[in-house]
Design a protein around this motif. Structure first.
Motif, PDB file in Angstrom:
ATOM      1  N   ALA A  43      -4.757  -2.268  -2.517  1.00  0.00           N
ATOM      2  CA  ALA A  43      -3.807  -2.529  -1.418  1.00  0.00           C
ATOM      3  C   ALA A  43      -4.461  -3.241  -0.235  1.00  0.00           C
ATOM      4  O   ALA A  43      -4.148  -2.989   0.920  1.00  0.00           O
ATOM      5  N   GLY A  44      -5.424  -4.137  -0.537  1.00  0.00           N
ATOM      6  CA  GLY A  44      -6.069  -4.920   0.499  1.00  0.00           C
ATOM      7  C   GLY A  44      -7.331  -4.315   1.075  1.00  0.00           C
ATOM      8  O   GLY A  44      -7.985  -4.917   1.913  1.00  0.00           O
ATOM      9  N   HIS A  45      -7.706  -3.129   0.637  1.00  0.00           N
ATOM     10  CA  HIS A  45      -8.891  -2.464   1.174  1.00  0.00           C
ATOM     11  C   HIS A  45     -10.195  -2.917   0.517  1.00  0.00           C
ATOM     12  O   HIS A  45     -11.252  -2.836   1.126  1.00  0.00           O
ATOM     13  N   SER A  46     -10.122  -3.346  -0.736  1.00  0.00           N
ATOM     14  CA  SER A  46     -11.316  -3.772  -1.462  1.00  0.00           C
ATOM     15  C   SER A  46     -11.310  -5.285  -1.613  1.00  0.00           C
ATOM     16  O   SER A  46     -10.283  -5.868  -1.956  1.00  0.00           O
ATOM     17  N   ARG A  47     -12.463  -5.896  -1.355  1.00  0.00           N
ATOM     18  CA  ARG A  47     -12.549  -7.354  -1.410  1.00  0.00           C
ATOM     19  C   ARG A  47     -13.866  -7.795  -2.012  1.00  0.00           C
ATOM     20  O   ARG A  47     -14.872  -7.107  -1.917  1.00  0.00           O
TER      21      ARG A  47
END
Length: 92
Positions: A43-47
């Motif tokens: 949900a956008g937390h891991s990149r």
């Protein structure tokens, strides 16, 4: 856009330079992001290539830092080394 082969060379080089096992770093990068340095998960937390989480391994790092292949590889190798030294047997 950088080719997957160029990414693999960067990961292997950075891993060796940091004293790590290139095969392990390459396997982790493949599993985590499919060699996509701009992958976004959780949900956008891991990149990034190693999916550094903003509340975990990537805490305090910008999106650009987590997408940097060499820096991300070095941090991965350092996490593996510190956990290996501590006898940790889990995911870095």
């Amino acid at each position: 856009m950088i080719s997957v082969e160029d990414l693999k060379r960067q990961i292997a080089s950075a891993s060796r330079g940091a004293g790590g096992d290139p095969a392990l770093a390459l396997a982790a990068a493949d599993q985590e992001s499919g060699f996509d340095p701009f992958a976004i998960g959780d949900a956008g937390h891991s990149r990034g290539i190693f999916q550094e989480h903003d509340q975990g391994a990537g805490s305090g790092l910008s999106d650009a830092e987590r997408s940097d292949v060499a820096g991300s590889t070095i941090r991965f190798v350092q996490r593996v080394a510190s956990r290996s030294a501590a006898g940790f047997r889990g995911s870095p």
